[in-house]
Motif scaffolding. Structure first.
Motif, PDB file in Angstrom:
ATOM      1  N   GLU A  60      -1.244   1.578  -6.095  1.00 52.87           N
ATOM      2  CA  GLU A  60      -0.721   0.214  -6.032  1.00 52.87           C
ATOM      3  C   GLU A  60      -0.572  -0.363  -7.434  1.00 52.87           C
ATOM      4  O   GLU A  60       0.461  -0.943  -7.781  1.00 52.87           O
ATOM      5  CB  GLU A  60      -1.656  -0.668  -5.200  1.00 52.87           C
ATOM      6  CG  GLU A  60      -1.216  -2.125  -5.104  1.00 52.87           C
ATOM      7  CD  GLU A  60      -2.202  -2.983  -4.338  1.00 52.87           C
ATOM      8  OE1 GLU A  60      -1.933  -4.187  -4.195  1.00 52.87           O
ATOM      9  OE2 GLU A  60      -3.249  -2.456  -3.892  1.00 52.87           O
ATOM     10  N   ALA A  61      -1.605  -0.207  -8.254  1.00 53.82           N
ATOM     11  CA  ALA A  61      -1.551  -0.720  -9.625  1.00 53.82           C
ATOM     12  C   ALA A  61      -0.448  -0.036 -10.430  1.00 53.82           C
ATOM     13  O   ALA A  61       0.270  -0.691 -11.199  1.00 53.82           O
ATOM     14  CB  ALA A  61      -2.909  -0.523 -10.303  1.00 53.82           C
ATOM     15  N   ALA A  62      -0.307   1.257 -10.255  1.00 54.53           N
ATOM     16  CA  ALA A  62       0.699   1.997 -11.014  1.00 54.53           C
ATOM     17  C   ALA A  62       2.111   1.496 -10.712  1.00 54.53           C
ATOM     18  O   ALA A  62       2.962   1.430 -11.603  1.00 54.53           O
ATOM     19  CB  ALA A  62       0.595   3.489 -10.701  1.00 54.53           C
ATOM     20  N   LEU A 112      -1.621   0.621 -16.148  1.00 53.23           N
ATOM     21  CA  LEU A 112      -2.425   1.812 -16.374  1.00 53.23           C
ATOM     22  C   LEU A 112      -3.844   1.538 -15.904  1.00 53.23           C
ATOM     23  O   LEU A 112      -4.434   0.505 -16.232  1.00 53.23           O
ATOM     24  CB  LEU A 112      -2.423   2.171 -17.863  1.00 53.23           C
ATOM     25  CG  LEU A 112      -1.081   2.588 -18.466  1.00 53.23           C
ATOM     26  CD1 LEU A 112      -1.228   2.822 -19.968  1.00 53.23           C
ATOM     27  CD2 LEU A 112      -0.543   3.826 -17.770  1.00 53.23           C
ATOM     28  N   TRP A 113      -4.412   2.477 -15.145  1.00 48.25           N
ATOM     29  CA  TRP A 113      -5.692   2.229 -14.491  1.00 48.25           C
ATOM     30  C   TRP A 113      -6.785   1.879 -15.500  1.00 48.25           C
ATOM     31  O   TRP A 113      -7.558   0.944 -15.288  1.00 48.25           O
ATOM     32  CB  TRP A 113      -6.081   3.440 -13.659  1.00 48.25           C
ATOM     33  CG  TRP A 113      -7.226   3.165 -12.734  1.00 48.25           C
ATOM     34  CD1 TRP A 113      -8.481   3.697 -12.770  1.00 48.25           C
ATOM     35  CD2 TRP A 113      -7.219   2.272 -11.614  1.00 48.25           C
ATOM     36  NE1 TRP A 113      -9.260   3.204 -11.754  1.00 48.25           N
ATOM     37  CE2 TRP A 113      -8.501   2.323 -11.024  1.00 48.25           C
ATOM     38  CE3 TRP A 113      -6.257   1.433 -11.055  1.00 48.25           C
ATOM     39  CZ2 TRP A 113      -8.845   1.565  -9.902  1.00 48.25           C
ATOM     40  CZ3 TRP A 113      -6.589   0.674  -9.943  1.00 48.25           C
ATOM     41  CH2 TRP A 113      -7.872   0.750  -9.387  1.00 48.25           C
ATOM     42  N   LYS A 114      -6.835   2.580 -16.606  1.00 49.51           N
ATOM     43  CA  LYS A 114      -7.898   2.342 -17.575  1.00 49.51           C
ATOM     44  C   LYS A 114      -7.744   1.005 -18.297  1.00 49.51           C
ATOM     45  O   LYS A 114      -8.692   0.535 -18.931  1.00 49.51           O
ATOM     46  CB  LYS A 114      -7.967   3.483 -18.588  1.00 49.51           C
ATOM     47  CG  LYS A 114      -6.742   3.603 -19.477  1.00 49.51           C
ATOM     48  CD  LYS A 114      -6.903   4.751 -20.450  1.00 49.51           C
ATOM     49  CE  LYS A 114      -5.680   4.865 -21.377  1.00 49.51           C
ATOM     50  NZ  LYS A 114      -5.841   5.989 -22.337  1.00 49.51           N
ATOM     51  N   SER A 115      -6.557   0.389 -18.178  1.00 50.68           N
ATOM     52  CA  SER A 115      -6.319  -0.877 -18.871  1.00 50.68           C
ATOM     53  C   SER A 115      -6.429  -2.086 -17.955  1.00 50.68           C
ATOM     54  O   SER A 115      -6.253  -3.219 -18.416  1.00 50.68           O
ATOM     55  CB  SER A 115      -4.917  -0.875 -19.496  1.00 50.68           C
ATOM     56  OG  SER A 115      -3.907  -1.037 -18.500  1.00 50.68           O
ATOM     57  N   ILE A 137       0.863  -1.187   0.000  1.00 49.93           N
ATOM     58  CA  ILE A 137       0.000   0.000   0.000  1.00 49.93           C
ATOM     59  C   ILE A 137       0.896   1.233   0.000  1.00 49.93           C
ATOM     60  O   ILE A 137       1.589   1.498   0.992  1.00 49.93           O
ATOM     61  CB  ILE A 137      -0.943   0.023   1.219  1.00 49.93           C
ATOM     62  CG1 ILE A 137      -1.886  -1.172   1.204  1.00 49.93           C
ATOM     63  CG2 ILE A 137      -1.734   1.334   1.242  1.00 49.93           C
ATOM     64  CD1 ILE A 137      -2.886  -1.175   0.055  1.00 49.93           C
ATOM     65  N   PRO A 138       0.950   1.972  -1.095  1.00 52.13           N
ATOM     66  CA  PRO A 138       1.747   3.204  -1.100  1.00 52.13           C
ATOM     67  C   PRO A 138       1.310   4.155   0.020  1.00 52.13           C
ATOM     68  O   PRO A 138       0.108   4.332   0.261  1.00 52.13           O
ATOM     69  CB  PRO A 138       1.463   3.787  -2.485  1.00 52.13           C
ATOM     70  CG  PRO A 138       1.148   2.595  -3.337  1.00 52.13           C
ATOM     71  CD  PRO A 138       0.384   1.676  -2.430  1.00 52.13           C
TER      72      PRO A 138
END
Length: 276
Positions: free
Chosen positions: A116-118, A123-126, A33-34
């Protein structure tokens, strides 16, 4: 249970749950968790609960649970599959399923934490498209002698990959009801994990329609993280739901076992007595 380094060990919980007649055990995933985040907590809290940053790796935790149990299903709820490298993850899941005798249920989700995803290069949209390709690529590795995949996010040439799972690993998609999720469930999922379970009755026709358009029978619906009451479980049963995942606290044995005992007495034993 939100499995952490401060909670009841997953192998111990699996043994206790199996002994009480429960059919499955699910644990979640967050790699990290950033500290500095723009994404608000999904719980609605001002501060994200500490357990999110202390989660165990679910596949390793479930492997330990597999070694001390023989019957209970071992599930991820949910695995953040877009953040995982699919070839390595496919081997880990296949190995766990093989060693456990075919007891793995792979619950997957798309995540809520942008930061976290980054950090995983997502990429969030992907993330939904990436998760889809990861599952499809993993399924190819699990089922095909010379597996290959060609997509936007995953590519590999014909390859050998063993072990294969002991049987078809069910992939259960978590997320809120909607046409996008149901399209994914109908295409490559084996079930839907609605978190909390609110709004299931209204969503069922859309899920069944998505499956029908994909040429499939309706898939199971497994309400997840439920705070149970007898009326709530009777309601789910009236909808044709056959499995519900109940929430237990993320804490030590003396906090978890009394809840597990209450659930077992109220729901497992009582419902077994009511079965014709």
């Amino acid at each position: 249970m939100f499995a952490t380094d401060r909670a009841m060990p997953v192998p111990e919980l699996a043994v206790e749950a199996e002994q009480r007649g429960f059919t499955s055990l699910y644990v979640p995933e967050h790699t990290h968790i950033p500290v500095s985040r723009a994404t608000p907590p999904p719980t609605g809290d001002t501060v994200l609960p500490e357990e999110y940053s202390r989660t165990l790796d679910p596949l390793i935790a479930l492997a330990a649970a597999a070694s001390v149990t023989s019957r209970i299903t071992l599930g991820t709820g949910v695995c953040l599959i877009a953040e995982r490298e699919p070839i390595v993850t496919a081997k880990a899941v296949a190995t766990l399923d093989l060693l456990s005798g075919g007891r793995v249920a792979l619950g997957v989700g798309f995540g809520w934490n942008r930061e976290e995803a980054a950090d995983h290069g997502v990429l969030w949209k992907s993330r939904r498209d990436r998760a889809r390709e990861h599952v499809l690529a993993m399924r190819a590795l699990w089922t095909t002698e010379e597996a290959s995949y060609e997509g936007e996010h995953v590519r590999f040439a014909p390859s050998w990959a063993w072990p294969k799972p002991a049987r078809r690993v069910p992939v259960l998609l978590g997320g809120a009801a909607g046409p996008t999720l149901f399209r994914h469930v109908a295409e490559y999922g084996d079930g839907w994990l609605p978190i909390g379970g609110a709004g299931i009755r209204e969503a069922l026709p859309a899920l069944r329609d998505a499956c029908a358009r994909a040429g499939r029978d309706p898939v199971p619906v497994i309400p997840f993280g439920t705070e149970p009451t007898p009326a709530k479980l009777d309601y789910y049963a009236s909808l044709g739901i056959e499995e519900v995942v109940l929430r237990v606290p993320s804490g030590p044995r003396d906090q978890v076992l009394p809840v597990l005992d209450t659930y077992a007495e109220t729901y497992v034993t009582a419902r077994a007595d009511r079965t014709p």
